[in-house]
Design a protein around this motif. Sequence first.
Motif, mmCIF file in Angstrom:
data_model
loop_
_atom_site.group_PDB
_atom_site.id
_atom_site.type_symbol
_atom_site.label_atom_id
_atom_site.label_comp_id
_atom_site.label_asym_id
_atom_site.label_seq_id
_atom_site.Cartn_x
_atom_site.Cartn_y
_atom_site.Cartn_z
ATOM 1 N N PHE A 540 13.508 -48.804 -63.519
ATOM 2 C CA PHE A 540 13.997 -49.306 -64.804
ATOM 3 C C PHE A 540 15.347 -48.688 -65.143
ATOM 4 O O PHE A 540 16.303 -49.402 -65.502
ATOM 5 C CB PHE A 540 12.974 -48.992 -65.900
ATOM 6 C CG PHE A 540 13.492 -49.204 -67.295
ATOM 7 C CD1 PHE A 540 13.833 -50.466 -67.742
ATOM 8 C CD2 PHE A 540 13.644 -48.120 -68.158
ATOM 9 C CE1 PHE A 540 14.329 -50.658 -69.035
ATOM 10 C CE2 PHE A 540 14.131 -48.306 -69.443
ATOM 11 C CZ PHE A 540 14.474 -49.573 -69.885
ATOM 12 N N VAL A 541 15.458 -47.371 -65.029
ATOM 13 C CA VAL A 541 16.726 -46.690 -65.312
ATOM 14 C C VAL A 541 17.804 -47.158 -64.345
ATOM 15 O O VAL A 541 18.972 -47.344 -64.721
ATOM 16 C CB VAL A 541 16.550 -45.161 -65.240
ATOM 17 C CG1 VAL A 541 17.890 -44.452 -65.427
ATOM 18 C CG2 VAL A 541 15.565 -44.682 -66.291
ATOM 19 N N SER A 542 17.410 -47.386 -63.095
ATOM 20 C CA SER A 542 18.367 -47.871 -62.090
ATOM 21 C C SER A 542 18.947 -49.221 -62.512
ATOM 22 O O SER A 542 20.152 -49.470 -62.347
ATOM 23 C CB SER A 542 17.675 -47.985 -60.728
ATOM 24 O OG SER A 542 18.575 -48.448 -59.743
ATOM 25 N N ASN A 543 18.103 -50.106 -63.061
ATOM 26 C CA ASN A 543 18.592 -51.396 -63.542
ATOM 27 C C ASN A 543 19.575 -51.216 -64.693
ATOM 28 O O ASN A 543 20.612 -51.892 -64.757
ATOM 29 C CB ASN A 543 17.421 -52.273 -63.992
ATOM 30 C CG ASN A 543 16.638 -52.837 -62.822
ATOM 31 O OD1 ASN A 543 17.128 -52.890 -61.702
ATOM 32 N ND2 ASN A 543 15.418 -53.259 -63.072
ATOM 33 N N LEU A 544 19.253 -50.309 -65.624
ATOM 34 C CA LEU A 544 20.149 -50.074 -66.765
ATOM 35 C C LEU A 544 21.514 -49.564 -66.300
ATOM 36 O O LEU A 544 22.561 -50.014 -66.792
ATOM 37 C CB LEU A 544 19.518 -49.070 -67.732
ATOM 38 C CG LEU A 544 18.226 -49.497 -68.439
ATOM 39 C CD1 LEU A 544 17.785 -48.420 -69.421
ATOM 40 C CD2 LEU A 544 18.405 -50.832 -69.164
ATOM 41 N N VAL A 545 21.495 -48.626 -65.356
ATOM 42 C CA VAL A 545 22.763 -48.085 -64.838
ATOM 43 C C VAL A 545 23.535 -49.168 -64.094
ATOM 44 O O VAL A 545 24.773 -49.227 -64.159
ATOM 45 C CB VAL A 545 22.497 -46.864 -63.933
ATOM 46 C CG1 VAL A 545 23.798 -46.368 -63.314
ATOM 47 C CG2 VAL A 545 21.843 -45.744 -64.723
ATOM 48 N N THR A 546 22.819 -50.055 -63.404
ATOM 49 C CA THR A 546 23.477 -51.153 -62.698
ATOM 50 C C THR A 546 24.185 -52.089 -63.678
ATOM 51 O O THR A 546 25.300 -52.551 -63.421
ATOM 52 C CB THR A 546 22.453 -51.950 -61.867
ATOM 53 O OG1 THR A 546 21.856 -51.076 -60.902
ATOM 54 C CG2 THR A 546 23.123 -53.101 -61.130
ATOM 55 N N PHE A 547 23.516 -52.363 -64.825
ATOM 56 C CA PHE A 547 24.167 -53.186 -65.845
ATOM 57 C C PHE A 547 25.485 -52.543 -66.291
ATOM 58 O O PHE A 547 26.507 -53.222 -66.426
ATOM 59 C CB PHE A 547 23.254 -53.343 -67.069
ATOM 60 C CG PHE A 547 22.012 -54.141 -66.807
ATOM 61 C CD1 PHE A 547 22.007 -55.166 -65.894
ATOM 62 C CD2 PHE A 547 20.837 -53.863 -67.498
ATOM 63 C CE1 PHE A 547 20.866 -55.905 -65.646
ATOM 64 C CE2 PHE A 547 19.689 -54.594 -67.270
ATOM 65 C CZ PHE A 547 19.697 -55.617 -66.335
ATOM 66 N N ALA A 548 25.439 -51.242 -66.513
ATOM 67 C CA ALA A 548 26.645 -50.526 -66.948
ATOM 68 C C ALA A 548 27.720 -50.565 -65.856
ATOM 69 O O ALA A 548 28.912 -50.777 -66.150
ATOM 70 C CB ALA A 548 26.294 -49.086 -67.298
ATOM 71 N N GLN A 549 27.298 -50.385 -64.606
ATOM 72 C CA GLN A 549 28.245 -50.428 -63.486
ATOM 73 C C GLN A 549 28.937 -51.785 -63.413
ATOM 74 O O GLN A 549 30.156 -51.871 -63.249
ATOM 75 C CB GLN A 549 27.513 -50.146 -62.172
ATOM 76 C CG GLN A 549 27.462 -48.691 -61.784
ATOM 77 C CD GLN A 549 26.952 -48.508 -60.361
ATOM 78 O OE1 GLN A 549 26.331 -49.394 -59.780
ATOM 79 N NE2 GLN A 549 27.213 -47.352 -59.801
ATOM 80 N N GLN A 550 28.150 -52.842 -63.525
ATOM 81 C CA GLN A 550 28.722 -54.180 -63.405
ATOM 82 C C GLN A 550 29.678 -54.475 -64.558
ATOM 83 O O GLN A 550 30.696 -55.150 -64.367
ATOM 84 C CB GLN A 550 27.610 -55.220 -63.349
ATOM 85 C CG GLN A 550 26.828 -55.197 -62.052
ATOM 86 C CD GLN A 550 25.963 -56.419 -61.866
ATOM 87 O OE1 GLN A 550 25.732 -57.182 -62.797
ATOM 88 N NE2 GLN A 550 25.456 -56.616 -60.656
ATOM 89 N N ALA A 551 29.339 -53.961 -65.745
ATOM 90 C CA ALA A 551 30.240 -54.159 -66.882
ATOM 91 C C ALA A 551 31.580 -53.463 -66.639
ATOM 92 O O ALA A 551 32.644 -53.995 -66.987
ATOM 93 C CB ALA A 551 29.585 -53.628 -68.155
ATOM 94 N N ILE A 552 31.517 -52.279 -66.019
ATOM 95 C CA ILE A 552 32.750 -51.548 -65.724
ATOM 96 C C ILE A 552 33.528 -52.236 -64.608
ATOM 97 O O ILE A 552 34.750 -52.429 -64.714
ATOM 98 C CB ILE A 552 32.419 -50.091 -65.324
ATOM 99 C CG1 ILE A 552 31.821 -49.339 -66.519
ATOM 100 C CG2 ILE A 552 33.669 -49.374 -64.819
ATOM 101 C CD1 ILE A 552 31.269 -47.967 -66.158
ATOM 102 N N ILE A 553 32.825 -52.638 -63.556
ATOM 103 C CA ILE A 553 33.486 -53.296 -62.426
ATOM 104 C C ILE A 553 34.140 -54.601 -62.869
ATOM 105 O O ILE A 553 35.250 -54.952 -62.438
ATOM 106 C CB ILE A 553 32.479 -53.557 -61.292
ATOM 107 C CG1 ILE A 553 32.003 -52.226 -60.691
ATOM 108 C CG2 ILE A 553 33.099 -54.427 -60.199
ATOM 109 C CD1 ILE A 553 30.875 -52.376 -59.691
ATOM 110 N N LYS A 554 33.469 -55.319 -63.768
ATOM 111 C CA LYS A 554 33.971 -56.619 -64.218
ATOM 112 C C LYS A 554 35.344 -56.496 -64.878
ATOM 113 O O LYS A 554 36.170 -57.412 -64.812
ATOM 114 C CB LYS A 554 32.972 -57.238 -65.193
ATOM 115 C CG LYS A 554 33.261 -58.690 -65.535
ATOM 116 C CD LYS A 554 32.160 -59.275 -66.409
ATOM 117 C CE LYS A 554 32.438 -60.742 -66.716
ATOM 118 N NZ LYS A 554 31.353 -61.330 -67.567
#
Length: 612
Positions: A540-554
């Motif tokens: 679950f935490v991994s998914n949350l961090v992935t959302f944050a990563q994608q927002a930054i990468i975008k």
Amino acid sequence: MDRNSAIGLTLIAGLLLAYFYWFAPKPQEAPKVPAATEQRMAATDSSAVVVKGEPEASDSILTATYGDLSAAMKGTDATTTVETGDLRIEFANRGGIIRALELKKFKTYDQKPLLLVQPLSTAFNLSTQYQGREVDLYTLYYQPTQKKEGDTTVLTFTATLSNGASLAHVYKIPDAGHEIQYQVVSKGFDKLLGTDQLTFRWADAIRPLEKDLADTRKNTTVTYNSREEGFDELSAASTGTENEKLATALNWVAIKRKFFLSSIIAKEIPFAGGEVQTAFSAADSSLVKQANIQLTIPKKALADGKASFKFYFGPNDYQVIGKVTENFAENVYLGWRPVYWINKFVIFPVFHFLTLHIGNYGLIIIILVILLKLVLFPLSYRSYLSMAKMKVLKPELDEIKERVGEDMAKVQQEQMKLYGQVGVNPISGCVPVLLQMPILFAMFYLFPASIELRQQPFLWAEDLSTYDSVIQLGFAIPFGVGSHISLFTVIMTLSTLIYTWQNNQMSSVQGPMKSMSYVMPVIFFFFLNSFSAGLTFYYFVSNLVTFAQQAIIKRFVDEDKIRAIMEENKKKNAANGGTGKKSKFMSKLEDAMKAGEEARRKADEEKKKKKS
């Protein structure tokens, strides 16, 4: 998620589903375990496991039957207790054996004393031939003496025969730790034996210590280490009786619970062989499994003063058991290679380092996620960039499908041509996903095997080593769901569905393949609902961090710039009269597609000739 990533993940999910459905052990009829007999180990139900001694008899009968040994056949039962920082051990003078053993720093799931040896569940037997009769040396009466050697307590139980020969059981117990040194010492006693070996038997009716009985049974078995073949074990997943006769020399044998071990280890001369067995009745919830061990001790070891052993009664902790003896750390299963290497050399050292400095295990999991995501960030960036490229190409890919029609081979050829013209590798999005899969599976093995998480609460979970049951159902749902609902698994599944939806907005995948990407998170809910709460919280935490990563990468991926670069590549390649420089992989892929198309064309021609 592009088409290749979706196909890869779908295949992985399909393989997992097929494995759990088709290859899971089928329920068998409750095993029949032999009834208890004189001087023999056994258990038929959850009642006490006992080893019956000789019946009471008069002194004259004992003398006539056992001769010099009769002096040790009668006595008064008494116990001696030794307490250290980690263990509380109760010894019986009848047999000179461990009668009860408590791990002081651990409790059962319901907060009762945690006993790995107890009178009503555990039995030891040391049989040999004396004057033509089988005698259990653990039914003789011994005289105890106790002394201190530095930080070690030495406890000796001695039986002296009327002819002056003696037999002693010597235990050396340090003030800390879970190892107990044990030696059988003979002074002339070995010369009275009518056989060249002694038989050590250990029967253990294993009681539940954890919350989840089904999971405990899947992780309870007998393990052993052969000098010739190394580590091995009886199948823990078996639903019937498992039995193995061992003809090779053995260094050690252990009764393995999910988080604890009880083991006997040969120090100088190995056991000459033996037999191990596990069995359980699915209907008996008071018993995890019945474990039986039989080992052969050469009489020469007794005669030469080398009948030396040690017991290990303690946690199945990877950081501890590796120092006990050879291959003992194999009792903690960290996955198949290369997952094992990732866990052993990367994940586990980092996890253990964090446990030494942080007391909150929920926070440790969050930090572990962030550290791994930082390390894997380059792969995540490449994966996202590949998806962005596929999103830019989506209109042209759709146009090819409409123009070519139902000829999938032709569609693929045209798509490969387009990829070459614009300088895009369709596999580049799949490779980063595949490279991250070993990390995903490493966690799958790490958290359920980590005793550090045992009885560690976090948020609503009272124990991160097992499932968090916020809803108890009055019935059991199949496929591993159980009779409860785990909230961590629910929010993990919801976050995965959101992550999938977000990726599908950038994907060129349409139709059933796109729908399948939403089915997989639901499938994993079934698999993970009864797994460790620490594991599902990590995902679950991994998914949350992935959302944050994608927002930054975008913020750093400009789709207009990507489109301009692709158009420039297309113009350059058109001016050069080609389709652009191809990688070896792309060239081989195109050649394979052409060969397949040529083979299909020839097959169609052959069919037409036969019809004509």
